[in-house]
Design an enzyme around this catalytic site. Structure first.
Site: not given
Length: 342
Positions: A206-207, A249
Site C-alpha cells: 500500500d502506498l 493504490d
C-alpha cells in the site's frame, strides 16, 4: 416416264437439301445467339463479382483457379490473367498453402461448407488474419467438380478481441495485471504448491502518501505516480513472479519460486527502494513510500483466501509501525484452522 421419276427425285432431294441448309443456318444462328448470351452472362457475372469487396474465387478439382474477382487480384497483387490457370501454391505464401489444401480436402470429403481462420501474407507485405469459407461446386449429376470460396479480412476483429482479452486481465492505467488475474494466479499457485510442496509468498503493498499527491497536485499527478510505480515494480519482477494492481493504490506481488525468508526480505527491500525514489511530474517531484505485508504458504496458512487476509493484516501492521517497511505475518496454519473452528 423414267425421266419424270428421276426429275421428281431430284426435286425432292433439292428440297431436302434446301431444308437441311436452312436447318443448319438456323442452328448456326442459334449457336451464335447462345454464345453471345453466354458471353453476356459471363461479363455480367464478372462485373457482379467485382462489386463484391472481399476476395472471391472458383477453382477446379485440381485446385486450379478458373475465376476470381478484382478484390482477389488486389489481395495477391497480380493481374487476373496471371492467376487463372494457376494453383494456391503458385499464388500464395508457403504458410498459406498447407492449411488451404487441408480445407480443400475437407470440402471434397464432406461435401459441405468449410471455414478456416488463419494468417495470410498479402501483397502489402503484412500478415492479415482472414476467415476463408469454401463451398463445394456440384454438377448436374451430383459430383463435386470444384470449390467456390471467399476470403474475409478479420484483422481488425482479431485486434479488437486481443484488446478485450488484454483488458480483461490488465489494469488499464498501469498496464500491470489486474485484480481478477491476481486471484486466478493465486489460486493456481496454491494448487501447484499443494501438489509439489513448494512455497508461495504473497506481498501486499500500500502506498504511503499517495492521497496527499492527489489532494495537492490533482488526479492527473496521481495517475502519473501510479504509472511510474507500476513500471518500477514491473522492472524488478522476475519472469516467474506476478505483480498486480489490486486496488486504487494497492499492489500485490506473488512469488511462486520462493526459496527462503531471506529471498523475500531481499525482494521487499528492493520494492521499498524503488517506491522511495522521487517521481517527476511537470515542475514538481512526487514522493511516496510503501508499507508491505508478507504472508507465506504453507508456513502461515494453506488457504488462498486466508493468505490474502494475512498479507493484508501484515501490511496494516507495517503501517502502524511507522510505514516505509515490511512485516511478516506471524500466523500459523494451526492458528488459522482453530480460528475457523471458533
Amino acid at each position: 416416264s423414267a425421266f419424270g421419276f428421276i426429275w421428281a427425285v431430284v426435286e425432292k432431294s433439292e428440297a431436302e437439301l434446301m431444308k437441311l441448309a436452312k436447318d443448319l443456318h438456323d442452328t448456326l444462328e442459334d449457336k451464335i445467339f447462345i454464345n453471345r448470351e453466354l458471353e453476356k452472362n459471363n461479363r455480367f457475372l464478372d462485373t457482379l463479382l467485382d462489386t463484391i469487396p472481399i476476395p472471391v474465387y472458383h477453382k477446379d478439382y485440381k485446385g486450379v483457379y478458373l475465376g476470381l474477382n478484382e478484390a482477389f487480384c488486389k489481395a495477391v497483387g497480380r493481374e487476373r490473367e496471371t492467376i487463372k490457370g494457376r494453383t494456391v501454391a503458385d499464388i500464395w505464401h508457403d504458410s498459406t498453402v498447407s492449411w488451404s489444401e487441408k480445407t480443400d480436402q475437407l470440402v471434397y470429403e464432406t461435401g459441405r461448407l468449410q471455414k478456416h481462420e488463419g494468417s495470410v501474407l498479402y501483397c502489402d507485405g503484412l500478415h492479415h488474419e482472414v476467415l476463408e469459407s469454401k463451398n463445394p461446386l456440384i454438377d448436374a449429376e451430383g459430383r463435386i467438380i470444384g470449390i467456390v470460396g471467399s476470403i474475409t479480412d478479420i484483422t481488425e476483429r482479431k485486434i479488437h478481441e486481443s484488446k478485450i482479452r488484454y483488458l480483461a486481465h490488465h489494469d488499464n492505467l498501469t498496464g500491470l495485471h489486474n485484480r481478477h488475474y491476481f486471484y486466478d494466479q493465486l489460486s493456481k499457485a496454491i494448487s501447484k504448491g499443494k501438489r509439489s510442496g513448494s512455497k508461495v509468498v504473497l506481498m501486499f503493498i500500500d502506498l504511503d502518501g499517495f492521497k496527499e499527491i492527489n489532494d495537492t497536485y490533482g488526479h492527473i499527478a496521481g495517475d502519473a505516480t501510479l504509472k511510474s510505480i507500476g513500471s518500477r515494480l514491473q522492472a524488478i519482477t522476475r519472469d516467474y513472479d506476478t505483480v498486480c494492481r489490486v486496488g486504487g493504490d494497492e499492489f500485490a506481488f506473488l512469488l511462486e519460486e520462493f526459496v527462503d525468508r531471506e529471498a523475500a526480505v531481499s525482494i521487499a527491500g528492493k520494492i521499498l527502494k524503488e517506491l522511495s525514489k522521487p517521481i517527476p511530474f511537470k515542475d514538481y517531484e512526487c514522493s511516496v513510500s510503501g508499507s508491505i505485508g508478507i504472508a507465506i504458504f504453507p508456513q502461515n496458512t494453506v488457504s488462498a483466501e486466508q493468505l490474502v487476509t494475512l498479507a493484508d493484516q501484515a501490511m496494516y501492521k507495517a503501517k502502524s509501525l511507522g510505514k516505509d517497511q515490511f512485516y511478516f505475518s506471524e500466523a500459523s496454519p494451526v492458528e488459522m484452522s482453530d480460528g475457523n473452528k471458533r
